[in-house]
Motif scaffolding. Sequence first.
Motif, PDB file in Angstrom:
ATOM      1  N   VAL A   1       0.834  -1.195   0.000  1.00 20.91           N
ATOM      2  CA  VAL A   1       0.000   0.000   0.000  1.00 20.91           C
ATOM      3  C   VAL A   1       0.873   1.250   0.000  1.00 20.91           C
ATOM      4  CG1 VAL A   1      -1.763  -1.231   1.343  1.00 20.91           C
ATOM      5  CG2 VAL A   1      -0.181   0.308   2.509  1.00 20.91           C
ATOM      6  N   VAL A   2       0.324   2.309  -0.536  1.00 18.85           N
ATOM      7  CA  VAL A   2       0.809   3.658  -0.288  1.00 18.85           C
ATOM      8  C   VAL A   2      -0.240   4.299   0.601  1.00 18.85           C
ATOM      9  CG1 VAL A   2       1.273   5.911  -1.300  1.00 18.85           C
ATOM     10  CG2 VAL A   2       2.105   3.844  -2.432  1.00 18.85           C
ATOM     11  N   ASP A   3       0.157   4.714   1.783  1.00 20.43           N
ATOM     12  CA  ASP A   3      -0.798   5.265   2.749  1.00 20.43           C
ATOM     13  C   ASP A   3      -0.750   6.792   2.681  1.00 20.43           C
ATOM     14  OD1 ASP A   3      -2.391   5.973   4.867  1.00 20.43           O
ATOM     15  OD2 ASP A   3      -1.541   4.507   6.263  1.00 20.43           O
ATOM     16  N   PRO A   4      -1.790   7.415   2.127  1.00 17.31           N
ATOM     17  CA  PRO A   4      -1.767   8.859   1.931  1.00 17.31           C
ATOM     18  C   PRO A   4      -2.394   9.691   3.043  1.00 17.31           C
ATOM     19  CG  PRO A   4      -3.589   7.950   0.710  1.00 17.31           C
ATOM     20  CD  PRO A   4      -2.933   6.799   1.429  1.00 17.31           C
ATOM     21  N   HIS A   5      -2.571   9.098   4.224  1.00 23.22           N
ATOM     22  CA  HIS A   5      -3.119   9.910   5.323  1.00 23.22           C
ATOM     23  C   HIS A   5      -2.706   9.319   6.656  1.00 23.22           C
ATOM     24  CE1 HIS A   5      -6.124  13.152   6.324  1.00 23.22           C
ATOM     25  NE2 HIS A   5      -5.878  12.610   7.520  1.00 23.22           N
ATOM     26  N   ILE A   6      -1.570   9.790   7.175  1.00 23.77           N
ATOM     27  CA  ILE A   6      -1.120   9.392   8.505  1.00 23.77           C
ATOM     28  C   ILE A   6      -0.698  10.642   9.264  1.00 23.77           C
ATOM     29  CG2 ILE A   6      -0.431   7.107   7.735  1.00 23.77           C
ATOM     30  CD1 ILE A   6       2.386   9.334   8.707  1.00 23.77           C
ATOM     31  N   HIS A   7      -0.595  10.494  10.582  1.00 24.83           N
ATOM     32  CA  HIS A   7      -0.143  11.584  11.445  1.00 24.83           C
ATOM     33  C   HIS A   7       0.964  11.055  12.359  1.00 24.83           C
ATOM     34  CE1 HIS A   7      -3.793  13.687  10.243  1.00 24.83           C
ATOM     35  NE2 HIS A   7      -4.512  12.669  10.671  1.00 24.83           N
ATOM     36  N   LEU A   8       1.940  11.881  12.613  1.00 22.76           N
ATOM     37  CA  LEU A   8       2.985  11.596  13.593  1.00 22.76           C
ATOM     38  C   LEU A   8       3.054  12.773  14.552  1.00 22.76           C
ATOM     39  CD1 LEU A   8       5.833  10.398  11.171  1.00 22.76           C
ATOM     40  CD2 LEU A   8       4.128   8.960  12.323  1.00 22.76           C
ATOM     41  N   TRP A   9       3.458  12.494  15.792  1.00 17.09           N
ATOM     42  CA  TRP A   9       3.690  13.595  16.721  1.00 17.09           C
ATOM     43  C   TRP A   9       4.698  13.187  17.784  1.00 17.09           C
ATOM     44  CZ3 TRP A   9      -1.720  12.430  15.940  1.00 17.09           C
ATOM     45  CH2 TRP A   9      -2.247  11.461  16.801  1.00 17.09           C
ATOM     46  N   ASP A  10       5.457  14.171  18.217  1.00 20.29           N
ATOM     47  CA  ASP A  10       6.440  13.993  19.283  1.00 20.29           C
ATOM     48  C   ASP A  10       6.116  15.018  20.366  1.00 20.29           C
ATOM     49  OD1 ASP A  10       8.628  13.835  20.967  1.00 20.29           O
ATOM     50  OD2 ASP A  10      10.078  13.571  19.342  1.00 20.29           O
TER      51      ASP A  10
ATOM     52  N   ALA B   1       2.084  -1.463  11.370  1.00 16.46           N
ATOM     53  CA  ALA B   1       1.770  -1.966  10.028  1.00 16.46           C
ATOM     54  C   ALA B   1       1.904  -3.477   9.949  1.00 16.46           C
ATOM     55  CB  ALA B   1       2.688  -1.307   8.998  1.00 16.46           C
ATOM     56  N   GLU B   2       2.757  -4.082  10.734  1.00 16.11           N
ATOM     57  CA  GLU B   2       2.935  -5.530  10.791  1.00 16.11           C
ATOM     58  C   GLU B   2       3.133  -6.113   9.389  1.00 16.11           C
ATOM     59  OE1 GLU B   2       0.653  -6.887  14.783  1.00 16.11           O
ATOM     60  OE2 GLU B   2      -0.645  -6.541  13.050  1.00 16.11           O
ATOM     61  N   ALA B   3       2.141  -6.879   8.915  1.00  7.71           N
ATOM     62  CA  ALA B   3       2.311  -7.590   7.643  1.00  7.71           C
ATOM     63  C   ALA B   3       2.019  -6.725   6.422  1.00  7.71           C
ATOM     64  CB  ALA B   3       1.414  -8.825   7.620  1.00  7.71           C
ATOM     65  N   ILE B   4       1.598  -5.482   6.621  1.00  5.70           N
ATOM     66  CA  ILE B   4       1.304  -4.593   5.487  1.00  5.70           C
ATOM     67  C   ILE B   4       2.617  -3.981   5.001  1.00  5.70           C
ATOM     68  CG2 ILE B   4      -0.003  -2.605   4.688  1.00  5.70           C
ATOM     69  CD1 ILE B   4      -1.744  -4.943   5.609  1.00  5.70           C
ATOM     70  N   ASN B   5       2.884  -4.119   3.720  1.00  8.79           N
ATOM     71  CA  ASN B   5       4.097  -3.552   3.124  1.00  8.79           C
ATOM     72  C   ASN B   5       3.804  -2.115   2.713  1.00  8.79           C
ATOM     73  OD1 ASN B   5       6.476  -2.979   1.825  1.00  8.79           O
ATOM     74  ND2 ASN B   5       6.208  -4.479   0.186  1.00  8.79           N
ATOM     75  N   VAL B   6       4.194  -1.162   3.559  1.00  3.21           N
ATOM     76  CA  VAL B   6       3.914   0.249   3.312  1.00  3.21           C
ATOM     77  C   VAL B   6       5.027   0.816   2.426  1.00  3.21           C
ATOM     78  CG1 VAL B   6       3.476   2.488   4.356  1.00  3.21           C
ATOM     79  CG2 VAL B   6       2.761   0.408   5.545  1.00  3.21           C
ATOM     80  N   LEU B   7       4.698   1.027   1.160  1.00  3.37           N
ATOM     81  CA  LEU B   7       5.701   1.482   0.202  1.00  3.37           C
ATOM     82  C   LEU B   7       6.058   2.947   0.403  1.00  3.37           C
ATOM     83  CD1 LEU B   7       4.191  -0.180  -3.006  1.00  3.37           C
ATOM     84  CD2 LEU B   7       6.006  -1.084  -1.531  1.00  3.37           C
ATOM     85  N   LYS B   8       5.037   3.772   0.621  1.00  2.49           N
ATOM     86  CA  LYS B   8       5.237   5.211   0.766  1.00  2.49           C
ATOM     87  C   LYS B   8       4.176   5.755   1.715  1.00  2.49           C
ATOM     88  CE  LYS B   8       7.009   5.673  -3.964  1.00  2.49           C
ATOM     89  NZ  LYS B   8       6.807   6.295  -5.301  1.00  2.49           N
ATOM     90  N   LEU B   9       4.447   6.942   2.258  1.00  4.79           N
ATOM     91  CA  LEU B   9       3.543   7.576   3.218  1.00  4.79           C
ATOM     92  C   LEU B   9       3.358   9.047   2.885  1.00  4.79           C
ATOM     93  CD1 LEU B   9       5.105   6.212   6.528  1.00  4.79           C
ATOM     94  CD2 LEU B   9       2.845   5.591   5.644  1.00  4.79           C
ATOM     95  N   VAL B  10       2.158   9.545   3.159  1.00  5.22           N
ATOM     96  CA  VAL B  10       1.888  10.979   3.123  1.00  5.22           C
ATOM     97  C   VAL B  10       1.433  11.391   4.520  1.00  5.22           C
ATOM     98  CG1 VAL B  10       0.493  12.839   2.150  1.00  5.22           C
ATOM     99  CG2 VAL B  10       1.256  10.951   0.682  1.00  5.22           C
ATOM    100  N   HIS B  11       2.154  12.346   5.086  1.00  5.58           N
ATOM    101  CA  HIS B  11       1.787  12.874   6.402  1.00  5.58           C
ATOM    102  C   HIS B  11       0.889  14.091   6.227  1.00  5.58           C
ATOM    103  CE1 HIS B  11       2.090  15.141  10.150  1.00  5.58           C
ATOM    104  NE2 HIS B  11       2.446  14.019  10.739  1.00  5.58           N
ATOM    105  N   VAL B  12      -0.236  14.092   6.916  1.00 12.52           N
ATOM    106  CA  VAL B  12      -1.168  15.210   6.892  1.00 12.52           C
ATOM    107  C   VAL B  12      -1.085  15.926   8.239  1.00 12.52           C
ATOM    108  CG1 VAL B  12      -3.582  15.901   6.637  1.00 12.52           C
ATOM    109  CG2 VAL B  12      -2.663  14.003   5.278  1.00 12.52           C
ATOM    110  N   ASP B  13      -1.109  17.245   8.205  1.00 15.70           N
ATOM    111  CA  ASP B  13      -0.874  18.031   9.415  1.00 15.70           C
ATOM    112  C   ASP B  13      -1.638  17.481  10.613  1.00 15.70           C
ATOM    113  OD1 ASP B  13      -3.095  20.287  10.420  1.00 15.70           O
ATOM    114  OD2 ASP B  13      -3.505  19.423   8.450  1.00 15.70           O
ATOM    115  N   ALA B  14      -0.962  17.441  11.729  1.00 17.45           N
ATOM    116  CA  ALA B  14      -1.519  16.859  12.956  1.00 17.45           C
ATOM    117  C   ALA B  14      -1.999  17.935  13.910  1.00 17.45           C
ATOM    118  CB  ALA B  14      -0.477  15.965  13.624  1.00 17.45           C
ATOM    119  N   ASN B  15      -2.510  19.041  13.365  1.00 18.03           N
ATOM    120  CA  ASN B  15      -2.961  20.170  14.196  1.00 18.03           C
ATOM    121  C   ASN B  15      -1.844  20.633  15.118  1.00 18.03           C
ATOM    122  OD1 ASN B  15      -5.563  20.255  13.060  1.00 18.03           O
ATOM    123  ND2 ASN B  15      -6.229  18.609  14.403  1.00 18.03           N
TER     124      ASN B  15
END
Length: 296
Positions: free
Chosen positions: A3-12, A48-62
């Motif tokens: 998959v290419v996942d086009p909507h994820i958020h990260l935060w620190d 993601a475990e068994a999902i092969n994440v090819l690429k990611l798009v990060h969407v602003d996390a407010n």
Amino acid sequence: MQVVDPHIHLWDLKTHHYPWLANPQTSFVGDARDLQHDYLLADLLRDAEAINVLKLVHVDANHDPADPVEETRWLQGIADGEGRGKPNGIVAGADLSADNAPQVLEAHAAFANTRGIRQILNVHDDKRYDYVGRHYMREPQWRRHFALLKRFGLSFDLQLYPSQMDEAAQLAREHADTQFIVNHGGMFVDRNSTRGYRAWRDGMRSLAACPNVTVKLSGFAMFDHAWTVESLRPYVHELIDTFGHERAMFASNFPVDRLFGSYTAIWNAYAQIVSDASESEKQALFVRNAERIYRI
């Protein structure tokens, strides 16, 4: 599954400020207190475990509205370092109504992985669902600054409710050379009435009539906490029928949807829902469309 996942958020939370996580609340999308912890790229890839994440798009996390460019700077640093390219695309946050919006857009656009802008527009008569309390699309300065997206080569992630879709479709027609991406399947929140269903269906059809509008098949768990494959199926099929296989893409909305299901479970549910589609259609929905639309 690839998959290419086009909507994820990260935060620190140790190094950045996110007002909604500094004072988390319970809302219709779940209990934000359960998200009040760091969520980094390594956490996502572990989920993601068994999902092969090819690429990611990060969407602003407010991120901190006083310094939205800092989030992009941080994400680009991850992509250039331990992320080995991920996140491959960055959809940055910006307040297009602000006086300094042109400078903010220019600063975001200076980073190699920036692809677009999201500003949450959700307005609802019911205060439980209202995000912003004002109709940005009706404000002259917001619209002037929106027109700058073309100059900087930026797309716009469109997060709104069905009651706002006719206005958004007009905006998309006026800016036919700007790519719009409807977030979370149009956020069909008024799903307990025939009128609510028709508003969502007709609004999405109005948006789909604009060739520069696409849709993310994502975020369903925010409105269906006890979701099943069968409860998601009619909404996914309606959206694919409305936009076509070339203008729709699956996305995880992680870690927000993690409140109601695992990463693997969500992607496997999507795969089940379109199991009878052709291989070409599946490739478009899971990989190719996200790559093309976000230019990654």
